[in-house]
Scaffold this motif. Sequence first.
Motif, mmCIF file in Angstrom:
data_model
loop_
_atom_site.group_PDB
_atom_site.id
_atom_site.type_symbol
_atom_site.label_atom_id
_atom_site.label_comp_id
_atom_site.label_asym_id
_atom_site.label_seq_id
_atom_site.Cartn_x
_atom_site.Cartn_y
_atom_site.Cartn_z
ATOM 1 N N CYS A 117 -33.208 32.000 124.666
ATOM 2 C CA CYS A 117 -32.437 31.406 125.586
ATOM 3 C C CYS A 117 -31.385 32.681 125.722
ATOM 4 C CB CYS A 117 -31.743 30.197 124.943
ATOM 5 S SG CYS A 117 -30.263 29.747 126.140
ATOM 6 N N ARG A 118 -31.066 33.099 126.795
ATOM 7 C CA ARG A 118 -30.041 33.944 126.977
ATOM 8 C C ARG A 118 -29.052 33.303 127.611
ATOM 9 N NH1 ARG A 118 -28.309 36.474 131.713
ATOM 10 N NH2 ARG A 118 -27.451 38.825 131.662
ATOM 11 N N LEU A 119 -28.159 32.792 126.750
ATOM 12 C CA LEU A 119 -27.080 32.196 127.220
ATOM 13 C C LEU A 119 -25.921 32.987 127.999
ATOM 14 C CD1 LEU A 119 -26.432 28.954 127.069
ATOM 15 C CD2 LEU A 119 -24.862 29.523 125.220
ATOM 16 N N ASN A 120 -26.183 33.121 129.117
ATOM 17 C CA ASN A 120 -25.076 34.052 129.959
ATOM 18 C C ASN A 120 -23.942 33.375 130.141
ATOM 19 O OD1 ASN A 120 -26.997 32.471 131.648
ATOM 20 N ND2 ASN A 120 -25.584 33.088 133.319
ATOM 21 N N GLY A 121 -23.857 31.935 130.207
ATOM 22 C CA GLY A 121 -22.683 31.468 130.548
ATOM 23 C C GLY A 121 -22.545 29.867 130.261
ATOM 24 N N HIS A 122 -21.710 29.007 130.408
ATOM 25 C CA HIS A 122 -21.400 27.922 129.921
ATOM 26 C C HIS A 122 -22.755 26.887 130.294
ATOM 27 C CE1 HIS A 122 -17.543 28.907 129.641
ATOM 28 N NE2 HIS A 122 -16.804 27.852 130.431
ATOM 29 N N ALA A 123 -23.008 26.214 129.179
ATOM 30 C CA ALA A 123 -24.208 25.139 129.238
ATOM 31 C C ALA A 123 -23.682 23.944 128.828
ATOM 32 C CB ALA A 123 -25.266 25.608 128.149
ATOM 33 N N THR A 124 -23.727 22.902 129.447
ATOM 34 C CA THR A 124 -23.310 21.511 129.379
ATOM 35 C C THR A 124 -24.368 20.513 129.431
ATOM 36 O OG1 THR A 124 -22.348 21.441 131.389
ATOM 37 C CG2 THR A 124 -20.738 22.260 129.650
ATOM 38 N N GLY A 125 -24.222 19.475 128.897
ATOM 39 C CA GLY A 125 -25.066 18.254 129.062
ATOM 40 C C GLY A 125 -26.586 18.605 128.969
ATOM 41 N N LEU A 126 -27.474 18.249 129.923
ATOM 42 C CA LEU A 126 -28.628 18.853 129.937
ATOM 43 C C LEU A 126 -29.016 20.356 129.676
ATOM 44 C CD1 LEU A 126 -31.797 18.064 130.193
ATOM 45 C CD2 LEU A 126 -31.424 18.122 132.566
ATOM 46 N N GLY A 127 -27.888 20.935 130.379
ATOM 47 C CA GLY A 127 -27.974 22.472 130.064
ATOM 48 C C GLY A 127 -28.091 23.142 128.873
#
Length: 275
Positions: A117-127
């Motif tokens: 996972c390249r987590l480039n920005g916010h990840a919420t809930g299902l994200g």
Amino acid sequence: MTTDASAGPRPFAFRDYQCFTFDRRDRVLTISINRPEAMNAVNARLHEEFSRVFTDAAHDPDSDIIVLTGHGRAFCAGGDINWMQEHIDVPGEFERTGVEAKRIVFSQLDLEKPLICRLNGHATGLGATIALMCDIIIASDKAKIGDPHVSVGLVAGDGGAVIWPQLIGFARAKEFLLTGDLLTAPRAAEIGLINRAVPADQLDAEVYALADRLAGGATKAIRWTKTATNIALKQLAHSMMDACIGYESMSNLTEDHKEAVAAFRDKRKPVFTGR
């Protein structure tokens, strides 16, 4: 080589996608969520595509490593509010969504290829769930991650209740799942929720250095080590997901969920009544 819509025909496995782009560099395939105008929030179409994209990636003959990321400022901002309203208006639609939700989790865990996972920005809930179900999560230090299902009156049933306790233990997981609070990426890395947080301008270098290293390794040994490591997690997910989706489906019918969606639209704080 790119395989997005502007570059001509895609490989057979990746046809009929509207919400992802696909880019290749040698044996590394980057899959990017492509709803940047909506912070990559999940609507019905994206949810359906998520339910099959990891299976298609597994069958792709031209890749050994998968990188998952998002276009724009966010990785994935969870469920689209208009899609939530559709589930309120037509509750029966949640049956199809529940089936797809299980496919998303199971197909991620069944994917033998390493998934970064390249987590480039916010990840919420299902994200957040999708990010945390990846094998290795490297984040921009500007990103935040959390599962605020309860903030919109929903059960964290799409996989959050499965994966969070496995990564940070039950006490910490319940604190974040029951409050819906977000963590900064550096804090998430500190407590072991993700692998590491790096300066935003170093994210690509970190992610693709690892991807290239794995791509140059003993492919079968790496794949089967992942498969062996995932056995217990897959058993856990299969034992829990039916109940998790069932509870989330029930919470979709509550007055508190309706109030939360209405409050979001009205740009006000929801008033929950426990109904």
